[in-house]
Design a protein around this motif. Sequence first.
Motif, PDB file in Angstrom:
ATOM      1  N   ASP A 126       0.941  -1.143  -0.036  1.00 33.42           N
ATOM      2  CA  ASP A 126      -0.046  -0.137   0.049  1.00 33.42           C
ATOM      3  C   ASP A 126       0.655   1.363  -0.137  1.00 33.42           C
ATOM      4  OD1 ASP A 126       1.048  -0.036   2.272  1.00 33.42           O
ATOM      5  OD2 ASP A 126      -0.901   0.085   3.589  1.00 33.42           O
ATOM      6  N   GLY A 127       2.028   1.205  -0.451  1.00 29.57           N
ATOM      7  CA  GLY A 127       3.185   2.330  -0.688  1.00 29.57           C
ATOM      8  C   GLY A 127       3.579   3.070   0.715  1.00 29.57           C
ATOM      9  N   MET A 128       3.210   2.213   1.828  1.00 29.25           N
ATOM     10  CA  MET A 128       3.756   2.783   3.166  1.00 29.25           C
ATOM     11  C   MET A 128       4.797   2.024   3.595  1.00 29.25           C
ATOM     12  SD  MET A 128       1.609   3.678   6.553  1.00 29.25           S
ATOM     13  CE  MET A 128       0.646   5.094   6.003  1.00 29.25           C
ATOM     14  N   ILE A 129       5.862   2.526   4.205  1.00 26.07           N
ATOM     15  CA  ILE A 129       7.204   1.748   4.470  1.00 26.07           C
ATOM     16  C   ILE A 129       6.526   1.379   6.121  1.00 26.07           C
ATOM     17  CG2 ILE A 129       9.720   1.921   5.069  1.00 26.07           C
ATOM     18  CD1 ILE A 129       8.861   2.229   2.050  1.00 26.07           C
ATOM     19  N   ARG A 130       6.429   0.033   6.067  1.00 28.51           N
ATOM     20  CA  ARG A 130       6.038  -0.187   7.483  1.00 28.51           C
ATOM     21  C   ARG A 130       7.008  -1.032   8.069  1.00 28.51           C
ATOM     22  NH1 ARG A 130       0.488   0.726   8.017  1.00 28.51           N
ATOM     23  NH2 ARG A 130      -0.663   1.215   5.694  1.00 28.51           N
ATOM     24  N   THR A 131       7.751  -1.841   7.546  1.00 34.45           N
ATOM     25  CA  THR A 131       8.599  -2.821   8.080  1.00 34.45           C
ATOM     26  C   THR A 131       9.915  -2.620   7.987  1.00 34.45           C
ATOM     27  OG1 THR A 131       8.336  -4.385   5.978  1.00 34.45           O
ATOM     28  CG2 THR A 131       6.794  -4.709   7.936  1.00 34.45           C
ATOM     29  N   PRO A 132      10.796  -3.348   8.708  1.00 33.40           N
ATOM     30  CA  PRO A 132      12.566  -3.341   8.329  1.00 33.40           C
ATOM     31  C   PRO A 132      12.759  -3.743   6.888  1.00 33.40           C
ATOM     32  CG  PRO A 132      12.096  -4.126  10.435  1.00 33.40           C
ATOM     33  CD  PRO A 132      10.711  -3.899   9.836  1.00 33.40           C
ATOM     34  N   GLU A 133      11.901  -4.680   6.416  1.00 30.71           N
ATOM     35  CA  GLU A 133      11.903  -5.219   5.021  1.00 30.71           C
ATOM     36  C   GLU A 133      11.737  -4.215   4.196  1.00 30.71           C
ATOM     37  OE1 GLU A 133      10.125  -7.059   7.273  1.00 30.71           O
ATOM     38  OE2 GLU A 133      12.023  -8.022   7.899  1.00 30.71           O
ATOM     39  N   ASP A 134      10.625  -3.512   4.273  1.00 32.00           N
ATOM     40  CA  ASP A 134      10.204  -2.404   3.353  1.00 32.00           C
ATOM     41  C   ASP A 134      11.293  -1.395   3.082  1.00 32.00           C
ATOM     42  OD1 ASP A 134       7.735  -3.490   2.875  1.00 32.00           O
ATOM     43  OD2 ASP A 134       6.753  -2.181   4.421  1.00 32.00           O
ATOM     44  N   MET A 135      11.912  -1.071   4.425  1.00 31.63           N
ATOM     45  CA  MET A 135      13.043  -0.090   4.511  1.00 31.63           C
ATOM     46  C   MET A 135      14.250  -0.440   3.907  1.00 31.63           C
ATOM     47  SD  MET A 135      14.023   2.927   5.610  1.00 31.63           S
ATOM     48  CE  MET A 135      12.735   3.487   6.800  1.00 31.63           C
TER      49      MET A 135
END
Lengths: 585, 1185
Positions: B956-965
Amino acid sequence: MKKIFAILMISALCSCKKDLLDTSPYSSVSSTTMWTTDNLTDLGVAGVYNALRLKMGHSGLVSPYELYQMDRFSFTGQGRWDEPLLTGTITAGDPLFLNIWQMMYEGIQRANDGIKNIPQKSPSSTEKKARYIAECKFLRAYFYFRLNQVYKGVPIYLEPFTATEAVKPRNTEEEVWDQVLADLSDCINEPQLPERYATGDGNYGHVTKAAAYALRGKIYLYKTDWALAAADFQKVKDAGHTLFADYKALFKEANEQSSEMIFSIQNRSEFGYGNNFQLFCGWPSAYTRGWNYYMPSPHLVDLYENRDGSKFSWDAVIPGYTKLSVNEREVFFLRDNLTESEKAAAALRGAKMELYLPQGNEERIKAAYDNRDPRLQANIVTPYATFRGAYNFTNVESIQHMRWPFRAQAPIDGDIQSDTQINFFYFYRKFVAEGVTELVDRNFGPIDFPILRYADVLLMWAEALNEQGLLSEAVEKVNEVRARAGVALLNSNTATTVTGQEDLRERIRNERRVEFPNEGINYFDELRWATWKEKVFQVGNGRKQIWGANVSDYSYKGDHLYTWPIPSNEIQMNPNLKQNPGWID
Amino acid sequence: MYKNFIETSFGTIPYCFRHILLKMKLTALLVVLAMLQVHASSFAQKITLKAKNATLKEIVAKIRQQADYDFLYNNRVAQELQPITVDMRNKDIREVLDACFANQSLDYNIRGKTILLQRKVSVISQQEELLTGIVVDERDKPLAGVTIKNKSSGETITTDDEGHFQCKINLHTGVILIQFLGYESQEINLNGKHTLQVSMKPLINDLNEVVVVGYGTQKKENVIGSVATINASSIENRSTSTLSSSLAGLAAGVNVQASTGKPGADGSNILVRGTGTLNGTSPLVVIDGIVGSMDAVNPNDVEAISVLKDAASAAIYGSLGSNGVILITTKKGTKGKTSVSYTGMTSLLRPNNVPEFVTDYTRHMRLVNEGFMNLGQAAIYTDATIDKWETAAKDPNGLTEHGIPNYVAYPNTNWGKELFGERKLLQNHNLALNGGTENTQYLFSVGYFDNPGTMPLTSADNIRLRVNLQAKVAKFLTVGTQTFGDIQNTSVVDVATAYSYLTQTVPGVYPSYRGVYGFPAAAEESATANNALAFLNSQGGKNQVNRINSTIFAKLDLVKGLTFETKVHYDNSYTENNTHPIPYEKWNFATNQLSTAAQTPAQMTTRYSLYKSYNVIIDNVLRYNNTLGKHDFGAILGYNEQYYNQYNFDAAKLGLIHPDLTTLNSGTTMTGINGDETDYGLRSVFGRLNYAFNQRYLGEVVIRYDGSSRFGAARRWGLFPAFSAGWRISEERFMSSIKSFIDDLRIRASWGRTGNNASGNYDHLPTYGTVPYSFNNQAVRGLAQTKLGNDLLHWETTTTTNLGISGITWKGKLNFEVDFYRGYTDGILFVPNIPATTGTAAAATMNIAEVSKKGVELSLGYQGKANDFQYSISGNFAYNTNRVEKYKGRLQEGFITDAMGNRVYQSNIGQVSNGSNTRILEGHAINEFYLYNIYQGTGDHFLADGSVNINGGPHDGMIRTPEDMEWLKQMVAAGYSFQPADGIDPTKIWYGDLIYADLNGDGIYGNVYDQQFMNKRATPAYNFGLSVNMAYKGFDFSMIWSAATGMSYYWNTIYLNQSIVAQGKSVPLLVADNHYYYNETNPNDPANNIQGHYPRLKGVTDAQNGRTSNFYFYDASFVKLRNLQIGYTIPSNFANRFSISKLRVYLAGENLLTFTKFPGLDPEVGPDSNYPTMRQYSLGINLTF
């Protein structure tokens, strides 16, 4: 019955009012009649000058695009809000770039209108027309100068143009300078343009030859044509401009036409005609209450030398000061006799409370601001200094103290109240009305805003001389400014001894930094000297409280920031415009 | 004495006048009482009659001298009558008549104000005798043109203008058939009656309805344009303050949307058949034939409303009819009958919905701290302060050291409740007097409306008067007037600012304690956190609009069928405004210190402004109507001109001598004087020809020629023709087999042109406006070009084709109407965006664009009854779409290789389109949304080989988790950039931030070329309306629903649904309850919410999440219950005992229910509100004498 018929006939007849469909505006002049009388010529030229006032904000229209407000991007000033330019989030779509672009081109359109139509339409005397055309050319040169300063190479339009004609590609930076110089040279060569206007002259505020010389000299600095610059500055002096004796009083209404002022935006106390310093630089306990949007930076304060010309050093005043962390330093700025809860709160913020002196804390910090270059106190309200404000939003004058932490205003011996109570910032004294009589309304202060003044000319002159290796002549110019300020002259003692061109260059730059705060000069100086990154984005810099703690951090986005982007709106409307490198639309 | 009195009152006129205005309410009441008295006495009237051997004629004359009765009798009856001798004093009419006809073979019958005299049935005759009668409608109004058929002979006659008829018939065996279109036919066995009064009952179908069309009326059966009608019953008894807002849901293709709930400004925007142009879309409003403003009309005065939707019906108003025409007809006086009617109601007001904020100040402070700490900045509020509130909350009634209760000193204010919690009553009273004689008829009405609003001190009230009068001064000449006026007082409070203070304050400000306003109590709080209550109470002054509208008309019957009507109209609107501050102080109750002192008189500014406008309209029309056999034809020829002028003036002075003395003379320093004037003129000639053959084939031609002062002399005139044709297919012989089922079926077609001159008044002229400058401290008005001109400016033209079918079936029970239309507007007057390089002068208005629109409208009604239960249901549906056909060219975007050989992305979007997040572009709907899109990835992050997957980012386009980061960092390392913040750290992009899609594939995520057209717009594509009416005996029930769908809103407003927090600003509950939060130092923090919908909180600004993206894009469809009424009418026999002809009481609700998924306020108003709409619960009464 006849009567009724008569009424009907009248009703049918009055329908034939001839001019029903030929209406014209009541408060504006159509372009066909514009410039066609002497009076309309006067008003048209005043309209060109009005472009200097575009986007001047007031309390119903906050508009952060005025020249002095650019100091928030400078080394010497800071703003109350996070600025995308400084926090590294700015894009080419930022309204800053669009608004300044638009204001400057509006000025150019108006000047072009006058330059084209005064000769063709105006019945005014030849002398007056010649003078007006020269004034319009100066103003056009000024607006192109402002554009070229930051966008570096913009399209040149020398005739009024329509939206469909606004398709030109950019000219080079060099071409724009040439155009500016051409216009200024025309002014200088115009016999009808006076050298300068005497104080109280009915035309005071119009462009003069001295103004054209001063601006042309400034352009030469941009072009590093040092000798040409120096020659023009000499002409300004020849026109009779001098420094005004009292630095602080120079920025009061009474002296706005002193011989130091070369060209200034004219202000008077009426809505739409005045300045807004009180609103944006003043604070709630200043008369008519301000919002302290624009404030001096601690760097500027630290830069003011001691009165003997030696560099100011915190450690000299408070031994060990710089060894403390910035948060620990807050302890020195606390007021005497803190309450227990104030102490606890300060400790919680990190102040090193074991250094707190319940009775001598104020005395200790005041020493840091004593014996400094008098311009420090003239320009800035420092801790435990006083200010003549107005009590609690009334028009009752009160002497207020710059204390930390803030407790309360009081009719006598109260605290200065800011709009940023949880932080302790320096405030500008320059241009902020003192007492309750200098001003009618915060939205229209009466003081003219200097665009060119003689101290600027002297220091630019010094720069031009120094760059040519003429050090002693340059020192002479700097010393004129220092003498007026009341700080030790260069080469008057060890601390002020100039050690060479490089040293003098830095001294001149610092002199400009301390002379012109809140005048819209430093930001552009730092850009011109290519020192903006080094000064403004020095490690750990940010929006700072007095003891140097950052309220928020600055972040450098890249060298492309030195050149402003073409507003993305304009690129989209005119694809012939090419973006400056590094900017993402 | 008398003289003395006059002099005194002259001497004090200003005072008297003020006094009178103040007592207006009382006056209205007195008028009611006065009328009641008048009426009562007329009923109590007694008759004195003394006669000897008098004829009936003489008796009648004597009675009529004393009482207002009409007698109806057959002359033969009179001749047969014996001479009458009678002597009565002060007797009731019945007693008098009994005495008169005591020994005569005559009966009398009193019906209302008519006395019927007829022979007593005794002798059965075979002869044909004269029958006299009158035919009236259900409201006892005479009906002209009613067919009376002798059943045995087949002869037919029709009633005359007064509804009378006479025929020869056998009075004993005769049967007559009375027929009138739209009424139930009646067969009457005469049974020896000489005279008849026949009351016709309307058929449930409405074919007979007369529809008001431009410059005339038409029977509904003959209407071939597209005309929607709304009758008075749907808008009576509504508590909506304006006529416009009561129209929602009532007609297909008429979209009504409120724009604010602010009292006095709550008129709705009306859109007829959607949007087909880029500029003003308000329909033309014509009140009794004169252009006017809809909300100046008292809804209770309205007789009928017609909406002319297609070009053919609107073309008679040619130049101004492009957005449709709304014709309002007001009630007129009625002959021979005086009635007084009163309707009144009172409603309880509630705001429809109010934004909600965190009201617990400790929570508020923690959230604000969270926002600043998220950016790596220091917390704003110290734990010490938060502790204070927590401690105080445990003992709210405990006293501080200063003796102030904790709940005041350490407040947790719910500002929404403070501003909207009060329950207030709205009042609406209307009184109408209606009556007339043979030659003169009048309607007089007065209305009083008081809307206190849902926010304190924002009330508006309104007094409206109307006189409609007409008199037949000669056989061929009728003159009259429609004159109405109103006085409206609205609050001077700056409502928009007060409302915005809901977001510009914190729970830590106490509203008011012991008459003193609260100041932010926490030391860290912004001193500018507002106290909306103090603000509302700090503004004094008055704001009053006075309007008078008067039309005087004369109608001349020249020769048969030819009439000439002339109207002269003048209206004047005068707005007076005075504002001055009311000084107040603010107190910090926690420290018990004065925090803001009251303004001194020297700081106060008083301002007066006047705004006056007037209109002069002259309208002359020649009409001709005739019928020759099966040919009906009519023609009109007209001339109209209008001149409008408006000027304004204001002045302000600073420094008063005393806070209560607020005139300009009490001020000291002049701080501003401004004034301006503007005008326009319009001149038109027009004509219409209509023709009908055998009531079956209908045709019409309209031509109008208009000149407008808004265009230069060369281009000012425009010609607007229209043609229409209709075929009543149901009248054809081949339809006769199903005639019993289909009562009426019509096919209608029209084509026409209408115009629009919606440019500024002088836009064809380039103008230099005044600008301020000074030299040597002397002010001058400089001149600078402020508006670019365009001398080629001319009329915008809309060509509309309409195809419709309407029918009535099942003996009028079911009716339907379907219309298809297509409109094409060219030469649209529009001010396009121009490059900033051209400066600040307003761009020239141009005839720049072309827009098409098309749509379908459907109305369906069913009415029926079962015994005493009557019901009707009608629904309407409209679909409308538009498309910009031509603007500045096609959008071209894509990669090109520039001179240096670089692949660069280029777009001409700025050149060919207009706007920012909604745009005008060829091939798209008007103002279609143009937004960034949130990045949507698979969430896989990396490819099998460990390299970064560009499509593997967060769902959903939001950086939520360390993996997203980690993915984000790898993307940046791989050379991709994420705009606008363009960097990975807590001040730029971090956990809880949104990233945007790279739609153009240039590797830059979220730069300007990544915006896209969303195929959505903010105006509804589908509108629905539903009305249900039921009646059982005295009870009635009705409701009106409306719905709109196919529209979306971009709603992204700071402190309402953005994740931005700041000192002195409120925190919206929407965000507080559901935003991303992750405490990196404590993964078990219960506050952690990595699934939060809204981005992480940030202090003061948020470049990254503030992009105009589809994250803040919402479906705005809604369904509303607009009005619900339950009424009971007292039985007439009971009511009559109190001389009341009708008494109804009712309960009603306005705006009761809204169903929507839109998370903001009322979706009807749009995403941004500055005053919530109202919900009302009303109790009302209708009373007629």
